[in-house]
Scaffold this active site. Structure first.
Site, PDB file in Angstrom:
ATOM      1  N   LYS A  43      47.835  26.664  41.528  1.00  0.00           N
ATOM      2  CA  LYS A  43      49.652  26.479  42.115  1.00  0.00           C
ATOM      3  C   LYS A  43      49.317  25.479  43.398  1.00  0.00           C
ATOM      4  CE  LYS A  43      51.912  29.866  40.083  1.00  0.00           C
ATOM      5  NZ  LYS A  43      50.381  30.603  39.170  1.00  0.00           N
TER       6      LYS A  43
HETATM    7  C1  LIG Z   1      50.484  30.989  37.859  1.00  0.00           C
HETATM    8  C2  LIG Z   1      49.547  31.478  37.158  1.00  0.00           C
HETATM    9  C3  LIG Z   1      49.128  31.227  35.990  1.00  0.00           C
HETATM   10  C4  LIG Z   1      50.149  30.635  34.542  1.00  0.00           C
HETATM   11  O1  LIG Z   1      49.961  29.493  34.720  1.00  0.00           O
HETATM   12  P1  LIG Z   1      51.996  28.856  33.754  1.00  0.00           P
HETATM   13  O2  LIG Z   1      51.743  26.956  34.617  1.00  0.00           O
HETATM   14  O3  LIG Z   1      52.049  30.563  34.695  1.00  0.00           O
HETATM   15  O4  LIG Z   1      51.441  29.135  32.297  1.00  0.00           O
HETATM   16  C5  LIG Z   1      47.467  31.453  35.040  1.00  0.00           C
HETATM   17  N1  LIG Z   1      46.971  31.725  36.225  1.00  0.00           N
HETATM   18  C6  LIG Z   1      46.983  31.988  37.248  1.00  0.00           C
HETATM   19  C7  LIG Z   1      45.748  32.516  38.569  1.00  0.00           C
HETATM   20  C8  LIG Z   1      48.372  32.011  38.289  1.00  0.00           C
HETATM   21  O5  LIG Z   1      48.376  31.699  39.623  1.00  0.00           O
END
Ligand SMILES: *Cc1c(COP(=O)(O)O)cnc(C)c1O
Length: 462
Positions: free
Chosen positions: A112
Protein backbone atom coordinates in the site's frame (compact mmCIF):
# COMPACT_ATOMS: atom_id res chain seq x y z
CA UNK A 1 -8.97 13.06 -19.88
CA UNK A 2 -12.17 13.07 -17.82
CA UNK A 3 -13.33 10.53 -15.25
CA UNK A 4 -16.79 8.96 -15.29
CA UNK A 5 -18.79 6.95 -12.74
CA UNK A 6 -19.38 3.19 -13.01
CA UNK A 7 -23.08 3.86 -12.30
CA UNK A 8 -23.38 6.30 -15.18
CA UNK A 9 -25.22 9.11 -13.36
CA UNK A 10 -22.67 11.31 -11.54
CA UNK A 11 -21.02 14.23 -13.38
CA UNK A 12 -17.67 13.62 -15.14
CA UNK A 13 -14.69 15.05 -13.24
CA UNK A 14 -11.15 16.25 -13.95
CA UNK A 15 -8.11 14.46 -12.48
CA UNK A 16 -7.78 17.06 -9.71
CA UNK A 17 -11.44 16.70 -8.78
CA UNK A 18 -11.35 12.91 -8.85
CA UNK A 19 -8.35 12.78 -6.50
CA UNK A 20 -10.12 15.07 -4.03
CA UNK A 21 -13.43 13.15 -4.29
CA UNK A 22 -14.05 9.68 -2.95
CA UNK A 23 -17.11 7.83 -4.12
CA UNK A 24 -19.17 9.27 -6.98
CA UNK A 25 -22.46 10.93 -6.00
CA UNK A 26 -24.45 8.10 -7.66
CA UNK A 27 -22.74 5.52 -5.43
CA UNK A 28 -20.31 4.44 -8.17
CA UNK A 29 -16.53 4.60 -8.55
CA UNK A 30 -14.66 6.84 -10.95
CA UNK A 31 -12.77 5.40 -13.94
CA UNK A 32 -11.06 7.16 -16.87
CA UNK A 33 -13.37 7.96 -19.76
CA UNK A 34 -10.85 6.51 -22.23
CA UNK A 35 -8.01 4.11 -21.54
CA UNK A 36 -4.80 5.76 -22.77
CA UNK A 37 -2.60 3.62 -25.00
CA UNK A 38 1.01 2.66 -24.39
CA UNK A 39 2.40 1.78 -27.82
CA UNK A 40 4.85 -1.08 -28.36
CA UNK A 41 7.55 1.52 -29.04
CA UNK A 42 6.79 3.39 -25.83
CA UNK A 43 6.96 0.15 -23.84
CA UNK A 44 10.20 -0.92 -25.51
CA UNK A 45 11.73 2.48 -24.73
CA UNK A 46 11.14 1.91 -20.98
CA UNK A 47 13.72 -0.88 -20.78
CA UNK A 48 16.48 0.19 -18.44
CA UNK A 49 14.79 3.36 -17.15
CA UNK A 50 14.49 4.07 -13.40
CA UNK A 51 11.24 3.12 -11.65
CA UNK A 52 10.44 6.80 -11.09
CA UNK A 53 10.84 7.61 -14.79
CA UNK A 54 8.66 4.66 -15.84
CA UNK A 55 6.10 5.81 -13.24
CA UNK A 56 6.09 9.32 -14.68
CA UNK A 57 5.56 8.04 -18.25
CA UNK A 58 2.80 5.56 -17.34
CA UNK A 59 0.83 8.03 -15.19
CA UNK A 60 1.26 11.17 -17.32
CA UNK A 61 -1.84 10.63 -19.52
CA UNK A 62 -4.04 10.14 -16.43
CA UNK A 63 -2.76 13.36 -14.84
CA UNK A 64 -3.61 15.05 -18.12
CA UNK A 65 -1.35 18.08 -17.70
CA UNK A 66 -3.15 19.13 -14.51
CA UNK A 67 0.23 19.00 -12.77
CA UNK A 68 3.05 20.35 -14.96
CA UNK A 69 5.57 17.72 -16.07
CA UNK A 70 8.51 19.03 -14.08
CA UNK A 71 6.51 19.24 -10.83
CA UNK A 72 4.97 15.80 -11.35
CA UNK A 73 8.38 14.26 -12.06
CA UNK A 74 9.59 15.76 -8.78
CA UNK A 75 6.61 14.41 -6.83
CA UNK A 76 7.10 10.91 -8.25
CA UNK A 77 10.83 10.93 -7.55
CA UNK A 78 10.32 12.03 -3.97
CA UNK A 79 7.59 9.43 -3.36
CA UNK A 80 9.75 6.51 -4.46
CA UNK A 81 12.93 7.77 -2.80
CA UNK A 82 11.29 6.61 0.47
CA UNK A 83 11.73 2.96 -0.60
CA UNK A 84 14.72 1.10 0.80
CA UNK A 85 15.60 -0.82 -2.41
CA UNK A 86 17.16 1.00 -5.37
CA UNK A 87 14.87 -0.88 -7.76
CA UNK A 88 11.87 0.27 -5.62
CA UNK A 89 9.99 -2.98 -6.49
CA UNK A 90 12.66 -5.63 -7.23
CA UNK A 91 11.94 -8.92 -9.00
CA UNK A 92 13.15 -12.05 -7.26
CA UNK A 93 13.39 -15.22 -9.39
CA UNK A 94 12.00 -18.27 -7.57
CA UNK A 95 12.43 -21.01 -10.16
CA UNK A 96 12.76 -21.47 -13.91
CA UNK A 97 9.94 -19.09 -14.75
CA UNK A 98 8.21 -17.95 -11.54
CA UNK A 99 9.10 -14.54 -10.10
CA UNK A 100 8.18 -12.61 -6.96
CA UNK A 101 7.59 -8.90 -7.40
CA UNK A 102 8.62 -7.50 -4.01
CA UNK A 103 6.25 -4.62 -3.31
CA UNK A 104 7.17 -4.36 0.38
CA UNK A 105 10.28 -2.17 0.48
CA UNK A 106 8.36 1.00 1.40
CA UNK A 107 8.17 2.66 4.84
CA UNK A 108 5.50 0.31 6.29
CA UNK A 109 6.61 -2.94 4.58
CA UNK A 110 3.44 -3.55 2.52
CA UNK A 111 2.42 -2.74 -1.04
CA UNK A 112 0.00 0.00 0.00
CA UNK A 113 3.01 2.30 0.36
CA UNK A 114 3.43 2.34 -3.43
CA UNK A 115 0.13 4.16 -3.85
CA UNK A 116 -0.05 6.13 -0.61
CA UNK A 117 3.43 7.67 -0.81
CA UNK A 118 2.27 9.20 -4.08
CA UNK A 119 -1.33 10.04 -3.15
CA UNK A 120 -0.37 12.11 -0.07
CA UNK A 121 1.98 14.22 -2.17
CA UNK A 122 -0.53 14.71 -5.01
CA UNK A 123 -3.25 15.77 -2.53
CA UNK A 124 -0.87 18.20 -0.84
CA UNK A 125 0.05 19.69 -4.22
CA UNK A 126 -3.56 20.35 -5.25
CA UNK A 127 -4.56 21.68 -1.80
CA UNK A 128 -1.63 24.10 -1.76
CA UNK A 129 -2.53 25.32 -5.23
CA UNK A 130 -6.13 25.92 -4.13
CA UNK A 131 -5.10 27.51 -0.82
CA UNK A 132 -7.16 24.90 1.04
CA UNK A 133 -6.62 22.49 3.88
CA UNK A 134 -8.21 19.06 4.18
CA UNK A 135 -8.80 16.40 6.80
CA UNK A 136 -8.26 12.71 6.15
CA UNK A 137 -10.20 10.23 8.25
CA UNK A 138 -9.81 6.50 8.07
CA UNK A 139 -10.42 3.35 10.09
CA UNK A 140 -7.90 0.56 10.06
CA UNK A 141 -7.55 -2.96 11.37
CA UNK A 142 -3.82 -2.69 10.66
CA UNK A 143 -2.25 -2.21 7.25
CA UNK A 144 -3.85 0.75 5.51
CA UNK A 145 -3.63 3.08 8.52
CA UNK A 146 0.14 3.05 8.81
CA UNK A 147 0.65 3.41 5.04
CA UNK A 148 -1.72 6.40 4.97
CA UNK A 149 0.05 8.02 7.93
CA UNK A 150 3.47 7.54 6.35
CA UNK A 151 2.12 8.96 3.10
CA UNK A 152 0.78 12.12 4.77
CA UNK A 153 3.25 12.88 7.56
CA UNK A 154 5.12 15.47 5.46
CA UNK A 155 2.02 17.09 3.94
CA UNK A 156 1.57 20.69 5.15
CA UNK A 157 -2.02 21.02 4.02
CA UNK A 158 -3.41 17.77 5.42
CA UNK A 159 -4.31 16.55 8.90
CA UNK A 160 -4.80 12.83 9.22
CA UNK A 161 -6.92 11.03 11.84
CA UNK A 162 -6.70 7.24 11.89
CA UNK A 163 -9.01 5.20 14.13
CA UNK A 164 -7.93 1.75 15.23
CA UNK A 165 -9.68 -0.64 17.65
CA UNK A 166 -7.98 -0.27 21.06
CA UNK A 167 -5.87 -3.34 21.98
CA UNK A 168 -7.02 -5.19 18.86
CA UNK A 169 -4.20 -4.56 16.40
CA UNK A 170 -0.80 -6.24 16.64
CA UNK A 171 1.96 -4.37 18.49
CA UNK A 172 4.04 -3.93 15.32
CA UNK A 173 1.05 -2.58 13.41
CA UNK A 174 0.05 -0.21 16.24
CA UNK A 175 3.60 1.09 16.63
CA UNK A 176 3.95 1.67 12.90
CA UNK A 177 1.15 4.21 13.34
CA UNK A 178 1.63 5.60 16.83
CA UNK A 179 5.39 6.26 16.65
CA UNK A 180 4.93 8.79 13.85
CA UNK A 181 5.07 11.95 15.96
CA UNK A 182 4.34 14.54 13.25
CA UNK A 183 2.09 17.52 14.16
CA UNK A 184 -0.52 16.58 11.55
CA UNK A 185 -0.87 12.91 12.56
CA UNK A 186 -3.53 11.86 15.07
CA UNK A 187 -3.99 8.26 16.14
CA UNK A 188 -7.22 7.43 17.93
CA UNK A 189 -7.69 4.12 19.73
CA UNK A 190 -11.41 3.40 19.84
CA UNK A 191 -12.83 1.43 22.77
CA UNK A 192 -14.65 -0.91 20.41
CA UNK A 193 -13.97 -3.13 17.42
CA UNK A 194 -12.99 -2.37 13.83
CA UNK A 195 -16.61 -2.19 12.67
CA UNK A 196 -17.35 0.52 15.30
CA UNK A 197 -14.38 2.54 14.03
CA UNK A 198 -15.40 2.03 10.41
CA UNK A 199 -19.01 3.05 11.12
CA UNK A 200 -17.87 6.32 12.72
CA UNK A 201 -15.72 7.18 9.72
CA UNK A 202 -18.60 6.43 7.36
CA UNK A 203 -20.99 8.58 9.40
CA UNK A 204 -18.46 11.42 9.33
CA UNK A 205 -18.26 11.30 5.53
CA UNK A 206 -22.06 11.20 5.25
CA UNK A 207 -22.52 14.34 7.39
CA UNK A 208 -19.48 16.63 7.41
CA UNK A 209 -21.03 19.58 9.28
CA UNK A 210 -18.74 19.00 12.26
CA UNK A 211 -15.84 20.26 10.13
CA UNK A 212 -17.45 23.62 9.31
CA UNK A 213 -16.70 23.42 5.60
CA UNK A 214 -13.22 21.88 5.65
CA UNK A 215 -12.94 19.14 3.06
CA UNK A 216 -12.86 15.52 4.23
CA UNK A 217 -10.82 13.26 1.95
CA UNK A 218 -10.83 9.46 1.68
CA UNK A 219 -7.60 7.63 0.95
CA UNK A 220 -9.11 4.14 0.73
CA UNK A 221 -8.65 2.11 -2.41
CA UNK A 222 -11.64 3.63 -4.19
CA UNK A 223 -9.50 6.75 -4.76
CA UNK A 224 -8.51 6.64 -8.44
CA UNK A 225 -4.97 7.88 -7.79
CA UNK A 226 -4.21 4.71 -5.83
CA UNK A 227 -5.15 2.53 -8.79
CA UNK A 228 -3.13 4.78 -11.11
CA UNK A 229 0.02 4.43 -9.00
CA UNK A 230 -0.34 0.63 -8.96
CA UNK A 231 -0.51 0.33 -12.75
CA UNK A 232 3.16 1.27 -12.84
CA UNK A 233 4.68 -1.83 -11.28
CA UNK A 234 2.86 -4.13 -13.68
CA UNK A 235 4.42 -2.25 -16.56
CA UNK A 236 7.87 -1.97 -14.96
CA UNK A 237 8.10 -5.68 -14.07
CA UNK A 238 6.81 -6.89 -17.44
CA UNK A 239 9.28 -4.65 -19.29
CA UNK A 240 12.10 -5.98 -17.09
CA UNK A 241 11.19 -9.51 -18.26
CA UNK A 242 11.07 -8.64 -21.93
CA UNK A 243 7.73 -6.96 -22.70
CA UNK A 244 6.45 -5.94 -25.16
CA UNK A 245 8.20 -8.73 -27.15
CA UNK A 246 7.38 -11.29 -24.46
CA UNK A 247 4.07 -11.89 -22.66
CA UNK A 248 3.83 -12.32 -18.89
CA UNK A 249 1.18 -13.49 -16.40
CA UNK A 250 0.49 -12.05 -12.94
CA UNK A 251 -0.82 -13.61 -9.75
CA UNK A 252 -2.29 -11.13 -7.24
CA UNK A 253 -3.26 -11.76 -3.58
CA UNK A 254 -6.59 -9.93 -3.60
CA UNK A 255 -9.21 -8.43 -1.31
CA UNK A 256 -10.79 -5.16 -2.40
CA UNK A 257 -9.54 -5.81 -5.96
CA UNK A 258 -7.70 -2.48 -6.28
CA UNK A 259 -4.37 -4.14 -6.94
CA UNK A 260 -5.47 -6.59 -9.63
CA UNK A 261 -7.70 -3.97 -11.26
CA UNK A 262 -4.59 -1.82 -11.72
CA UNK A 263 -3.01 -4.79 -13.53
CA UNK A 264 -6.04 -5.06 -15.77
CA UNK A 265 -5.67 -1.36 -16.63
CA UNK A 266 -2.04 -1.98 -17.61
CA UNK A 267 -3.27 -4.74 -19.92
CA UNK A 268 -5.92 -2.48 -21.43
CA UNK A 269 -3.26 0.17 -22.05
CA UNK A 270 -1.36 -2.32 -24.20
CA UNK A 271 0.81 -4.43 -21.90
CA UNK A 272 0.89 -8.01 -23.25
CA UNK A 273 -0.56 -10.05 -20.35
CA UNK A 274 -1.49 -13.70 -20.86
CA UNK A 275 -3.59 -14.05 -17.70
CA UNK A 276 -4.27 -12.70 -14.24
CA UNK A 277 -4.62 -15.18 -11.40
CA UNK A 278 -6.65 -13.86 -8.48
CA UNK A 279 -5.61 -15.38 -5.14
CA UNK A 280 -7.97 -15.15 -2.16
CA UNK A 281 -7.89 -16.44 1.40
CA UNK A 282 -10.99 -18.10 2.92
CA UNK A 283 -12.89 -14.88 2.21
CA UNK A 284 -13.37 -16.03 -1.35
CA UNK A 285 -16.07 -13.91 -2.99
CA UNK A 286 -13.85 -13.22 -6.02
CA UNK A 287 -13.04 -16.89 -6.51
CA UNK A 288 -16.66 -18.00 -6.06
CA UNK A 289 -17.82 -15.41 -8.56
CA UNK A 290 -15.32 -16.36 -11.24
CA UNK A 291 -15.33 -20.13 -10.73
CA UNK A 292 -19.00 -20.77 -9.89
CA UNK A 293 -20.80 -17.52 -10.77
CA UNK A 294 -21.79 -17.24 -7.12
CA UNK A 295 -21.81 -13.47 -6.58
CA UNK A 296 -22.96 -13.36 -2.98
CA UNK A 297 -21.84 -12.19 0.46
CA UNK A 298 -20.61 -14.71 2.98
CA UNK A 299 -19.83 -14.13 6.65
CA UNK A 300 -16.38 -12.67 7.37
CA UNK A 301 -13.72 -15.19 8.42
CA UNK A 302 -10.67 -14.00 10.43
CA UNK A 303 -7.64 -15.55 8.69
CA UNK A 304 -3.85 -15.61 8.96
CA UNK A 305 -3.79 -13.14 6.03
CA UNK A 306 -5.83 -10.40 7.76
CA UNK A 307 -5.30 -7.68 5.15
CA UNK A 308 -7.34 -9.85 2.76
CA UNK A 309 -10.26 -10.35 5.16
CA UNK A 310 -13.24 -8.79 3.36
CA UNK A 311 -16.87 -9.61 2.62
CA UNK A 312 -17.29 -7.39 -0.46
CA UNK A 313 -14.55 -6.41 -2.96
CA UNK A 314 -15.31 -2.74 -3.56
CA UNK A 315 -13.11 -2.28 -6.64
CA UNK A 316 -14.59 -5.31 -8.43
CA UNK A 317 -17.25 -2.84 -9.54
CA UNK A 318 -14.65 -1.18 -11.79
CA UNK A 319 -14.04 -4.48 -13.59
CA UNK A 320 -17.77 -5.22 -13.82
CA UNK A 321 -18.19 -1.87 -15.55
CA UNK A 322 -15.78 -3.05 -18.28
CA UNK A 323 -17.27 -6.56 -18.44
CA UNK A 324 -20.74 -5.04 -18.91
CA UNK A 325 -19.45 -2.89 -21.78
CA UNK A 326 -19.51 0.28 -19.65
CA UNK A 327 -23.27 0.05 -19.14
CA UNK A 328 -23.67 1.99 -15.88
CA UNK A 329 -27.36 1.11 -15.57
CA UNK A 330 -26.66 -2.62 -15.78
CA UNK A 331 -23.88 -2.33 -13.16
CA UNK A 332 -26.15 -0.36 -10.88
CA UNK A 333 -28.95 -2.94 -11.20
CA UNK A 334 -26.55 -5.86 -10.57
CA UNK A 335 -25.04 -4.25 -7.47
CA UNK A 336 -28.42 -3.24 -6.05
CA UNK A 337 -29.49 -6.87 -6.38
CA UNK A 338 -26.21 -8.06 -4.87
CA UNK A 339 -26.74 -5.90 -1.77
CA UNK A 340 -30.13 -7.54 -1.19
CA UNK A 341 -29.60 -11.21 -2.08
CA UNK A 342 -27.22 -13.77 -3.62
CA UNK A 343 -26.98 -13.13 -7.34
CA UNK A 344 -25.01 -14.04 -10.47
CA UNK A 345 -23.37 -12.25 -13.40
CA UNK A 346 -24.94 -12.39 -16.85
CA UNK A 347 -23.35 -14.98 -19.19
CA UNK A 348 -21.63 -12.64 -21.65
CA UNK A 349 -19.76 -10.51 -19.08
CA UNK A 350 -18.80 -13.61 -17.10
CA UNK A 351 -17.26 -15.35 -20.10
CA UNK A 352 -15.45 -12.13 -21.00
CA UNK A 353 -13.87 -12.12 -17.51
CA UNK A 354 -12.95 -15.80 -17.73
CA UNK A 355 -10.92 -15.14 -20.90
CA UNK A 356 -8.35 -13.17 -18.91
CA UNK A 357 -8.82 -14.10 -15.21
CA UNK A 358 -8.33 -17.33 -13.28
CA UNK A 359 -8.72 -17.68 -9.51
CA UNK A 360 -7.85 -19.85 -6.54
CA UNK A 361 -8.77 -19.72 -2.85
CA UNK A 362 -6.34 -20.74 -0.07
CA UNK A 363 -7.41 -21.53 3.50
CA UNK A 364 -5.35 -21.03 6.69
CA UNK A 365 -3.92 -24.54 6.99
CA UNK A 366 -2.83 -24.35 3.34
CA UNK A 367 -1.19 -20.95 3.98
CA UNK A 368 1.02 -22.58 6.64
CA UNK A 369 1.80 -25.52 4.36
CA UNK A 370 2.73 -23.14 1.52
CA UNK A 371 5.07 -21.06 3.73
CA UNK A 372 6.96 -24.28 4.60
CA UNK A 373 6.90 -25.66 1.05
CA UNK A 374 8.04 -22.39 -0.55
CA UNK A 375 10.90 -22.13 1.94
CA UNK A 376 11.95 -25.69 1.23
CA UNK A 377 11.95 -25.10 -2.50
CA UNK A 378 13.23 -21.52 -2.74
CA UNK A 379 14.74 -20.52 0.66
CA UNK A 380 12.29 -17.59 0.77
CA UNK A 381 10.02 -16.97 3.76
CA UNK A 382 6.75 -15.68 2.37
CA UNK A 383 4.30 -13.55 4.31
CA UNK A 384 0.83 -15.20 4.58
CA UNK A 385 -0.75 -12.94 1.92
CA UNK A 386 2.00 -13.67 -0.57
CA UNK A 387 1.65 -17.37 0.29
CA UNK A 388 -1.90 -17.37 -1.09
CA UNK A 389 -0.46 -15.96 -4.30
CA UNK A 390 2.34 -18.50 -4.50
CA UNK A 391 -0.11 -21.40 -4.29
CA UNK A 392 -2.62 -19.85 -6.70
CA UNK A 393 0.16 -19.17 -9.22
CA UNK A 394 1.29 -22.79 -9.12
CA UNK A 395 -2.25 -24.14 -9.46
CA UNK A 396 -3.41 -21.79 -12.21
CA UNK A 397 -0.12 -21.40 -14.01
CA UNK A 398 -1.35 -21.93 -17.57
CA UNK A 399 1.30 -21.89 -20.31
CA UNK A 400 4.61 -22.67 -18.53
CA UNK A 401 6.68 -20.82 -21.10
CA UNK A 402 5.07 -17.53 -20.02
CA UNK A 403 6.82 -15.95 -17.02
CA UNK A 404 4.55 -15.88 -13.93
CA UNK A 405 4.96 -12.86 -11.67
CA UNK A 406 3.46 -13.26 -8.18
CA UNK A 407 2.99 -10.02 -6.30
CA UNK A 408 4.59 -10.13 -2.83
CA UNK A 409 2.29 -7.74 -0.98
CA UNK A 410 3.90 -7.67 2.48
CA UNK A 411 7.22 -8.32 4.22
CA UNK A 412 7.11 -11.49 6.37
CA UNK A 413 8.32 -9.60 9.47
CA UNK A 414 5.04 -7.75 9.45
CA UNK A 415 3.00 -10.93 9.85
CA UNK A 416 5.22 -12.90 12.19
CA UNK A 417 2.29 -14.80 13.74
CA UNK A 418 1.75 -16.90 10.62
CA UNK A 419 5.46 -17.37 10.05
CA UNK A 420 5.93 -18.66 13.62
CA UNK A 421 2.87 -20.91 13.30
CA UNK A 422 4.46 -22.37 10.17
CA UNK A 423 7.39 -23.43 12.34
CA UNK A 424 9.98 -20.70 11.78
CA UNK A 425 11.63 -18.70 14.57
CA UNK A 426 10.29 -15.45 13.10
CA UNK A 427 11.75 -12.87 10.77
CA UNK A 428 13.69 -9.78 11.96
CA UNK A 429 12.41 -6.32 11.04
CA UNK A 430 14.59 -4.63 8.43
CA UNK A 431 17.37 -2.33 9.76
CA UNK A 432 15.47 0.97 9.39
CA UNK A 433 12.79 -0.39 11.74
CA UNK A 434 14.77 -2.45 14.21
CA UNK A 435 14.18 0.03 17.07
CA UNK A 436 10.41 0.18 16.47
CA UNK A 437 9.62 -1.45 19.81
CA UNK A 438 11.62 1.21 21.71
CA UNK A 439 10.26 4.31 19.97
CA UNK A 440 7.99 6.80 21.74
CA UNK A 441 4.27 6.34 20.98
CA UNK A 442 1.45 8.87 20.88
CA UNK A 443 -2.27 8.11 20.65
CA UNK A 444 -5.55 9.10 22.25
CA UNK A 445 -8.05 6.59 23.61
CA UNK A 446 -11.68 7.56 22.98
CA UNK A 447 -15.02 5.83 23.61
CA UNK A 448 -16.85 4.40 20.59
CA UNK A 449 -19.07 7.47 20.37
CA UNK A 450 -19.41 9.48 17.20
CA UNK A 451 -19.75 12.82 19.01
CA UNK A 452 -16.55 12.28 21.02
CA UNK A 453 -14.58 11.36 17.89
CA UNK A 454 -15.93 14.26 15.84
CA UNK A 455 -15.22 16.73 18.68
CA UNK A 456 -11.62 15.43 18.84
CA UNK A 457 -11.16 15.85 15.08
CA UNK A 458 -12.73 19.32 15.01
CA UNK A 459 -10.62 20.56 17.94
CA UNK A 460 -7.30 19.13 16.82
CA UNK A 461 -7.22 19.81 13.09
CA UNK A 462 -4.92 22.70 12.30
C1 LIG B 1 -4.45 -4.57 1.09
C2 LIG B 1 -3.66 -5.82 0.98
C3 LIG B 1 -4.01 -6.84 0.06
C4 LIG B 1 -5.25 -6.76 -0.82
O1 LIG B 1 -5.15 -5.79 -1.83
P1 LIG B 1 -6.46 -5.28 -2.63
O2 LIG B 1 -5.99 -4.16 -3.47
O3 LIG B 1 -7.44 -4.85 -1.57
O4 LIG B 1 -6.98 -6.41 -3.43
C5 LIG B 1 -3.19 -7.96 -0.02
N1 LIG B 1 -2.09 -8.09 0.76
C6 LIG B 1 -1.73 -7.14 1.66
C7 LIG B 1 -0.52 -7.36 2.49
C8 LIG B 1 -2.48 -5.97 1.79
O5 LIG B 1 -2.12 -5.03 2.69
Amino acid sequence: MRYISTRGQAPALSFEEVVLTGMASDGGLYVPEHVPELSQDELAAMAGLSYAEIAFRVMKPFVNGEIDDETFRGIVKEAYATFSHDAVVPLNQLDANHFLLELFHGPTLAFKDVALQLLGRILDHFLKKRGERAVIMGATSGDTGSAAIEGCRHCDNLDIFILHPHNRVSEVQRRQMTTVLADNVFNVAIEGNFDDAQAMVKASFADQDFLNGTRLVAVNSINWARIMAQIVYYVASAVALGAPQRKVSFCVPSANFGNVFAGYMAYRMGLPVERFVIATNANDILHRTLAANDFSKKELVATLAPSMDIVVSSNFERLLFEAYDRDGKAVDALLERFQAEPTALAEAPLSRLRERFASHSVDDSTILEVIREAHHRTQEILDPHTATGYRAAERERGDESVPMITLATAHPAKFAEAVVKAGFPGVPLPPHMDDLLEREERYTVLPAELSAVQRFVAENRR
